[in-house]
Design an enzyme around this catalytic site. Structure first.
Site, mmCIF file in Angstrom:
data_model
loop_
_atom_site.group_PDB
_atom_site.id
_atom_site.type_symbol
_atom_site.label_atom_id
_atom_site.label_comp_id
_atom_site.label_asym_id
_atom_site.label_seq_id
_atom_site.Cartn_x
_atom_site.Cartn_y
_atom_site.Cartn_z
ATOM 1 N N SER A 161 88.700 -45.617 29.438
ATOM 2 C CA SER A 161 88.543 -44.469 30.443
ATOM 3 C C SER A 161 89.127 -44.827 31.835
ATOM 4 C CB SER A 161 87.128 -44.054 30.523
ATOM 5 O OG SER A 161 87.097 -42.664 30.751
ATOM 6 N N ASP A 255 90.381 -35.581 22.782
ATOM 7 C CA ASP A 255 90.002 -35.935 23.993
ATOM 8 C C ASP A 255 90.665 -35.168 25.157
ATOM 9 O OD1 ASP A 255 89.461 -37.454 26.419
ATOM 10 O OD2 ASP A 255 90.099 -39.347 25.571
ATOM 11 N N HIS A 285 86.557 -38.791 22.941
ATOM 12 C CA HIS A 285 86.531 -39.671 24.101
ATOM 13 C C HIS A 285 85.251 -40.775 24.124
ATOM 14 C CE1 HIS A 285 88.030 -41.056 28.008
ATOM 15 N NE2 HIS A 285 86.686 -41.276 28.327
#
Length: 316
Positions: A161, A255, A285
């Site tokens: 991320s 995501d 995610h």
């Protein structure tokens, strides 16, 4: 969700449970401390044994203050690959503890020594503080690779991320720095790469898949602060990608960040960089944190470990 839910049944169960306890921007203004507490809720004991896990504070002349790191030494003997890991959490949340399990699994599966970085977080420390910490620790790791029992030609940067954002940025900076560390590869796990949040995925997965598009916009606001340059903070917008090290871009299909990850992988390939994409359908995610529950997470970790194992060093 409808009968056409793109998540697998197991992923939907987990997604809903996680969403139920995590603040949603749709319910009111977000608060960094509340989100941090939610991210740390339910932390358990380490599930994967290491030969050693040590903590230290990295000090270098280009750091404003020492950076805490946690070093995971697997059971394999050196010289091993060396992975500098940057945790996710929108540059605001998470820490060494929230990503302890992921780092342990990555070290155990790949045989690499993993250095997890507790970089400064926004909004208290906006861009480029986290990047400065990440790059300084990467330079330190490169300089101490042999001392750590690692192959200095097999230094990797990795992150999930927002940590993937930092890993990509470190790889770019190292490539352009005559005195920078030689990075053998970049492992980008559903990375944040472009502040514009373009493509179809931010709309298709805007809500209902744990990490929302509104969350991501709020994280960007915290990271940039009042005067941060969004283009400079977006590795996906770097004008020149020539000469970058090989990359594995590992993505969740459901995501908001999926499309910017795909776009960056395409740009890398067009620049002549050996870039692989691993896209996992039916998951959301952050799914790598569900290893042992989601088979896709276990498969993705195996793919990442295999890539680290077979990617040649810079001296090859």
């Amino acid at each position: 969700m409808t009968a056409h839910d793109p998540l697998t049944p197991q992923a939907r169960t987990l997604c809903d449970a996680m969403s139920a306890t995590f603040p949603d921007p749709a319910d009111g203004p977000l608060d960094a401390d509340t989100l941090r507490a939610a991210a740390r809720a339910g932390l358990g004991k380490p599930a994967v044994a290491m030969r050693s896990v040590t903590e230290r504070r990295v000090s270098t002349p280009d750091l404003d203050a020492p950076v805490p790191v946690r070093i995971y030494e697997p059971g394999s003997d050196g010289p091993r690959p060396l992975v500098v890991f940057l945790h996710g959490g929108g540059w605001v949340l998470c820490d060494l503890d929230t990503h302890d399990g992921l780092c342990r699994r990555l070290a155990a599966r790949s045989g690499a020594l993993v250095v997890s970085v507790d970089y400064r977080r926004a909004p208290e420390h906006p861009f480029p503080a986290a990047f400065h910490d990440a790059y300084a620790v990467t330079r330190w790791a490169a300089a101490h690779a042999r001392e750590l029992g690692c192959d200095p030609d097999r230094l990797f940067v990795a992150g999930d991320s927002s940590g993937g954002n930092l890993a990509a940025a470190v790889a770019q900076r190292a490539q352009g720095d005559p005195e920078g560390p030689a990075v053998a590869g970049q492992l980008l796990l559903y990375p944040v790469l472009d502040h514009r949040l373009g493509g179809e995925s931010p709309v298709a997965f805007e809500r209902g898949f744990f990490h929302t598009t509104a969350h991501m916009r709020w994280y960007w606001e915290q990271y940039l602060g009042a005067g941060g340059d969004p283009v400079a903070a977006s590795p996906g917008l770097a004008p020149d990608l020539d000469g970058l090290p090989p990359a594995l871009v590992l993505l969740a299909d459901c995501d908001p960040l999926r499309d910017e990850g795909l776009a960056y992988a395409r740009r890398l390939a067009r620049a002549g960089v050996r870039a692989e994409v691993a896209l996992y359908p039916g998951v959301f995610h952050g799914f790598l944190g569900a290893a042992g529950f989601l088979p896709e997470a276990d498969a993705a970790l195996a793919r990442a470990a295999a890539w680290l194992t077979r990617t040649p060093g810079t001296g090859t």
